[in-house]
Design a protein around this motif. Structure first.
Motif, short mmCIF file in Angstrom:
data_model
loop_
_atom_site.label_atom_id
_atom_site.label_comp_id
_atom_site.label_asym_id
_atom_site.label_seq_id
_atom_site.Cartn_x
_atom_site.Cartn_y
_atom_site.Cartn_z
N LEU A 1 0.83 -1.21 0.00
CA LEU A 1 0.00 0.00 0.00
C LEU A 1 0.86 1.25 0.00
O LEU A 1 0.63 2.19 -0.78
N TRP B 1 1.16 9.06 -5.75
CA TRP B 1 1.35 10.46 -5.37
C TRP B 1 2.43 11.10 -6.24
O TRP B 1 2.29 12.23 -6.71
N LEU C 1 1.07 11.66 -9.75
CA LEU C 1 0.06 12.73 -9.78
C LEU C 1 0.70 14.09 -9.55
O LEU C 1 0.44 15.03 -10.30
N LEU D 1 -1.08 16.21 -12.25
CA LEU D 1 -1.82 17.37 -11.75
C LEU D 1 -1.28 18.69 -12.32
O LEU D 1 -2.08 19.53 -12.73
N ILE E 1 -4.64 4.74 -12.67
CA ILE E 1 -4.44 6.18 -12.39
C ILE E 1 -3.59 6.80 -13.49
O ILE E 1 -3.89 7.88 -14.00
N PHE F 1 -3.73 19.41 -1.94
CA PHE F 1 -4.54 18.84 -3.02
C PHE F 1 -3.95 17.59 -3.65
O PHE F 1 -4.68 16.60 -3.84
N PRO F 2 -2.63 17.54 -3.97
CA PRO F 2 -2.10 16.30 -4.58
C PRO F 2 -2.29 15.08 -3.68
O PRO F 2 -2.62 13.99 -4.14
N MET G 1 -5.96 14.19 -3.73
CA MET G 1 -6.28 13.62 -5.05
C MET G 1 -5.77 12.18 -5.13
O MET G 1 -6.44 11.31 -5.69
N THR G 2 -4.57 11.94 -4.59
CA THR G 2 -4.03 10.57 -4.58
C THR G 2 -4.96 9.64 -3.81
O THR G 2 -5.29 8.54 -4.28
N LEU G 3 -5.39 10.09 -2.62
CA LEU G 3 -6.29 9.25 -1.82
C LEU G 3 -7.57 8.97 -2.59
O LEU G 3 -8.04 7.83 -2.67
N LEU H 1 -8.24 9.06 -5.87
CA LEU H 1 -8.10 8.17 -7.03
C LEU H 1 -7.76 6.76 -6.61
O LEU H 1 -8.25 5.79 -7.19
N PHE H 2 -6.93 6.62 -5.57
CA PHE H 2 -6.60 5.29 -5.10
C PHE H 2 -7.85 4.56 -4.62
O PHE H 2 -8.12 3.43 -5.04
N VAL I 1 -4.47 2.12 7.39
CA VAL I 1 -3.24 2.87 7.11
C VAL I 1 -3.58 4.20 6.45
O VAL I 1 -3.04 5.25 6.82
N LEU I 2 -4.53 4.17 5.49
CA LEU I 2 -4.93 5.42 4.84
C LEU I 2 -5.51 6.40 5.86
O LEU I 2 -5.15 7.58 5.89
#
Lengths: 225, 253
Positions: free
Chosen positions: A79, A87, A90, A95, B52, B97-98, B101-103, B105-106, B131-132
């Motif tokens: 994960l 990340w 993106l 982005l 992604i 924001f990045p 956005m990662t969260l 899209l994941f 974990v997230l």
């Protein structure tokens, strides 16, 4: 865990007190044809109770895999790798690119709107210039027309005056000639009258005296006129 | 289940789809998965990364002023999350924001790819969602203290409440603050796990002739519902992250 076992053993029995907690077993007579198996299950199903206790499931089911802590390390490791990779992609590539595209589009749209505004202003300027030119041309045309009219009027006036003068001159000439003709015709009439009088006097045997004849004719003409 | 091998029976294993197995070996009895080895989790997380990249990088490769279909979806996702961060967390939240956005899209792609037949739903595992959620919790708490110092604790001291009630409210607020990562993670994993398990149970009933039509219709209906859930849970996870971030940036109510 719910397990429906369809065995071919008689008689039909629904066993809810399985040695294994949480299992429901349906047994069916041996050698029975499929319809009877179905009938057996159909008969058995309404009585099936689902025990809510979580059973320690065999290896194949693995209990609830979500609480199998031996896999946690593996999942967390992958994960973290996945999140970092996503990340990175993106934030470094995707982005900024999309943000750039959106900004470009915004700029293009506002630029186009500005250009449209500019064109509109130009069109309005052109229209007012046209209106102004039209008004100037119209007033100029009116000026020229008035000038022309005045010129023509003057010419007409001059021509009329000239014609009047000519007419007057001709009228005077005619008057004069009529007078002359009248005078001469009077003289002719007088001389004819004198000659006729002289002849008449001679015919009567007299000796015409020119002076007295003339005086007599004049006297008579005077009286006639 | 002891007699499982004996007969061709109706056997439900709704939880088997969540088992983590190594890709290149079979686990013997008593063996466990090593933390470093590639498993089905690895495979499906790789698919998530590829999805992604496909949407956000390959799809926007044209950088079109007039977007094509894929690019409009990517721009829509960007716009939606960006607006959410801006609206909920405030303008200062945009620098996160990045991360958000990662969260988003994941979680979204994990939920959607989990719906692919024979797929593995990584977000149905509490290990993943915890974990997230913990990462969000730690980040938010860290940002809160870094930006506001001790005054971040005013988040728990509700100055608009009567003075006598404030200690009680502070305890409640404190508990609710620490429950956040739990609810944040269990909400996502629980929804996904339950949906997929229910689908599996429905599918298991399809082996019985007379119940099969109902079962198949049920699976179809559940599948459609799960697609909705996939989007909603991704959205909920993201917007809650934004809400928590707002508390860190503006702890004064």
């Amino acid at each position: 865990m719910i397990t429906l076992l369809q065995q071919t053993t008689a008689p039909v029995a629904v066993e809810t007190t399985s040695p294994e907690a949480g299992a429901v077993t349906i047994t069916v007579p041996p050698g029975s044809s499929p319809p009877s198996v179905e009938a057996a299950i159909e008969g058995a199903l309404p009585t099936v109770t689902m025990p809510m206790t979580t059973a320690p499931a065999p290896e194949s089911a693995g209990g609830i895999p979500q609480i199998d802590f031996t896999t946690f390390g593996n999942q967390i490791f992958w994960l973290i790798l996945t999140i970092v990779a996503s990340w990175w992609v993106l934030s470094r590539v995707a982005l900024p690119r999309i943000g750039g595209v959106l900004a470009d589009r915004q700029n293009a749209i506002s630029g186009d709107l500005g250009a449209a505004e500019e064109f509109k202003r130009k069109a309005r300027d052109a229209e007012s210039a046209y209106e102004k030119a039209l008004a100037a041309a119209r007033s100029e045309a009116q000026g020229i027309a008035a000038e022309q009219k005045a010129g023509v009027q003057a010419e007409i006036d001059a021509a009329i005056a000239h014609a009047d003068a000519e007419i007057a001159a001709r009228a005077a000439e005619s008057e004069r000639r009529i007078g002359e003709i009248r005078e001469s015709s009077l003289d002719d009439a007088r001389s004819v009258a004198r000659e006729v009088t002289a002849e008449l006097v001679r015919a009567f045997g007299g000796q015409p005296d020119e002076a007295s004849v003339t005086a007599a004719v004049d006297r008579r003409l005077q009286a006639a006129s | 289940m002891a007699t499982e091998g004996e007969a061709t029976g109706l056997v439900f294993h709704p939880m088997d789809q969540f088992i983590v197995t190594p890709l290149f070996r079979t686990l013997g009895p008593g063996e466990t998965v090593n933390w470093y080895e590639p498993t089905n989790v690895t495979l499906w997380m790789a698919f998530i990364v590829l999805a992604i990249i496909a949407l956000m990088v390959w799809g926007t490769g044209g950088r079109g002023l007039i977007p094509n279909r894929v690019q409009s979806i990517a721009e829509m996702a960007y716009g939606m999350v960006h607006k959410m961060v801006d609206d909920v967390a405030g303008h200062e939240g945009v620098k996160f924001f990045p991360y958000i956005m990662t969260l988003f899209l994941f979680v979204l792609f994990a939920n959607l790819l989990g719906l692919v037949p024979l797929g593995f739903t990584v977000t149905s595992h509490i290990a993943v969602t915890a974990v997230l959620a913990l990462a969000v919790f730690v980040t938010v708490t860290g940002v809160g203290f870094a930006r506001n110092g001790a005054s971040f604790l005013k988040l728990f001291w509700i100055s608009s409440a009567p003075l006598a009630l404030r200690p009680v409210l502070a305890i409640i607020e404190l508990i609710s603050y620490f429950v956040r990562p739990v609810s944040h993670s269990i909400r996502l994993a629980g929804n996904l796990m339950a949906g997929h398990a229910v689908m599996k149970v429905f599918a298991g009933f399809a082996a019985v002739l007379w119940i099969a039509p109902v079962s198949i219709l049920g699976v179809v209906a559940m599948y459609g519902f799960e697609i909705l859930v996939a989007f909603i849970q991704a959205y909920v996870f993201t917007i809650l992250t934004c809400v928590y971030l707002k508390d860190a940036l503006h702890p004064h109510h």
